[in-house]
Design an enzyme around this catalytic site. Structure first.
Site, PDB file in Angstrom:
ATOM      1  N   ALA A  63       2.061  14.357   2.050  1.00 57.58           N
ATOM      2  CA  ALA A  63       1.680  13.315   1.098  1.00 57.58           C
ATOM      3  C   ALA A  63       1.992  13.839  -0.298  1.00 57.58           C
ATOM      4  O   ALA A  63       1.467  14.858  -0.728  1.00 57.58           O
ATOM      5  CB  ALA A  63       0.194  12.999   1.228  1.00 57.58           C
TER       6      ALA A  63
ATOM      7  N   ASP B 173      -7.178  11.781   5.310  1.00 59.14           N
ATOM      8  CA  ASP B 173      -5.848  11.601   5.900  1.00 59.14           C
ATOM      9  C   ASP B 173      -5.653  12.548   7.089  1.00 59.14           C
ATOM     10  O   ASP B 173      -4.592  13.161   7.236  1.00 59.14           O
ATOM     11  CB  ASP B 173      -4.758  11.826   4.854  1.00 59.14           C
TER      12      ASP B 173
END
Length: 348
Positions: A30, A146
């Site tokens: 990410a 996440d």
């Protein structure tokens, strides 16, 4: 002679100290590109993450600062360790790139699951380590947001570390829907609870545990609504009390759909899973109401992980509360850059 080397990797320019050599691309996390490298100073393999456009906007700059602060704060064997931070810039005004150096792990759980069926002992060991790392984070008032197989790095000895804190937050702040890869996203995020909790991570781990057994993603939604419907088909329709907690548009959508039964029979639904304690733990993690979801402490004491219970062992250790007062600061990009530059220069 310059103390820096320049590399072109996947059409991105990398400026790194000379101590780091043999850079090879590993993939994308990410908000960043990741390479492996050899640290000549310590004679060890490391991973270097080049943050993607860390100063494009104030949001990007704050995100970069948050990730650095989080990684500097955490210290646990099941969480990636920050070994170095660097920038080629000599001042915060000219700084355009930031790189984070961490442990290098040989693979991640996604790659492992794509290649092999895990044994019962391997699954239990992975889940134990995930919960140890997660307990540490949650005790420090941090939730990852996440968790997915790609963000669980592993080595050949089955040691595991949680990585990629680009989306992590403290529990105190306001939260948004745009978190977590869809397949592992807790239903309260999609149903737009105004404030959600550490329980979003527990849901993700429940999806991961099930996937390790059935060898496929549990809720592979093709879009937002398909994801939600797949979840409701398994865990059932929200109670009237839960319906009151979700956003108006989500409630209107649910009221227009057919009410599902309370939940499926997990023993029948997960025919691949023979261990009743595994089924019980999965069911306790995949509760639609986040308030009913099992906690990390409860999971670590669950019969499924009995092999790791040790009354004389103080582990898994807990974390110190994360100072997130910066979250309330409304700073300019330049001011965030100054804070990041100070963190880099003060790193030991």
């Amino acid at each position: 002679m310059s103390n820096w080397s320049c590399f072109d990797i996947n059409n991105a320019i990398w400026n790194v100290p000379n101590r780091y050599v043999n850079l090879n691309p590993l993939g994308y996390g990410a908000y960043g590109l990741v390479c492996s490298a050899l640290d000549k100073t310590k004679q060890q393999q490391v991973a270097i993450k080049k943050l993607s456009q860390p100063f494009a906007t104030r949001v990007h700059a704050k995100r970069a600062y948050r990730e650095i602060k989080l990684l500097k704060h955490v210290d646990h064997d099941n969480i990636i360790r920050l070994l170095d931070i660097f920038t080629p810039a000599n001042s915060f005004e000219e700084m355009q790139e930031v790189c984070l150096v961490t442990n290098l792990m040989t693979s991640d759980l996604r790659n492992v699951l794509n290649k092999q069926q895990l044994s019962e002992d391997q699954i239990k060991f992975f889940i134990f380590q995930i919960f140890c790392g997660l307990k540490y984070l949650h005790s420090a008032n941090i939730f990852h947001r996440d968790l997915k197989p790609e963000n669980l790095t592993v080595n050949e000895d089955c040691s595991l570390r949680i990585i990629d804190f680009g989306l992590a937050r403290s529990e105190a702040e306001e939260n948004t829907i745009y978190v977590t890869s869809r397949w592992y996203r807790a239903p309260e995020i999609m149903l737009r609870w105004s404030h959600y909790t550490k329980a979003v991570d527990i849901w993700s781990v429940g999806c991961i545990l099930a996937e390790m057994y059935i060898q496929r993603p549990l809720f592979p939604g093709s879009d937002h609504l398909n994801q939600l419907n797949r979840i409701l088909d398994v865990v059932g329709y929200p109670s009237d009390d839960l319906l009151k907690e979700i956003s108006d548009d989500a409630r209107l959508y649910l009221e227009s759909t057919e009410r599902r039964p309370k939940s499926v029979n997990f023993t029948e639904y997960f025919r691949e899973i023979q261990d009743p304690t595994a089924l019980d733990l999965i069911e306790k993690m995949l509760q639609l109401d986040p308030n009913n979801r099992i906690t990390c402490d409860q999971a670590l004491n669950h019969p499924y992980l009995e092999a790791y219970h040790d009354d004389d062992d103080d582990d898994p250790k807990i974390g110190q509360n994360f100072d997130d007062r910066f979250e309330t600061q409304n700073l300019s990009e330049l001011e965030w850059k100054k804070l990041i530059f100070d963190e880099i220069k003060s790193f030991v």
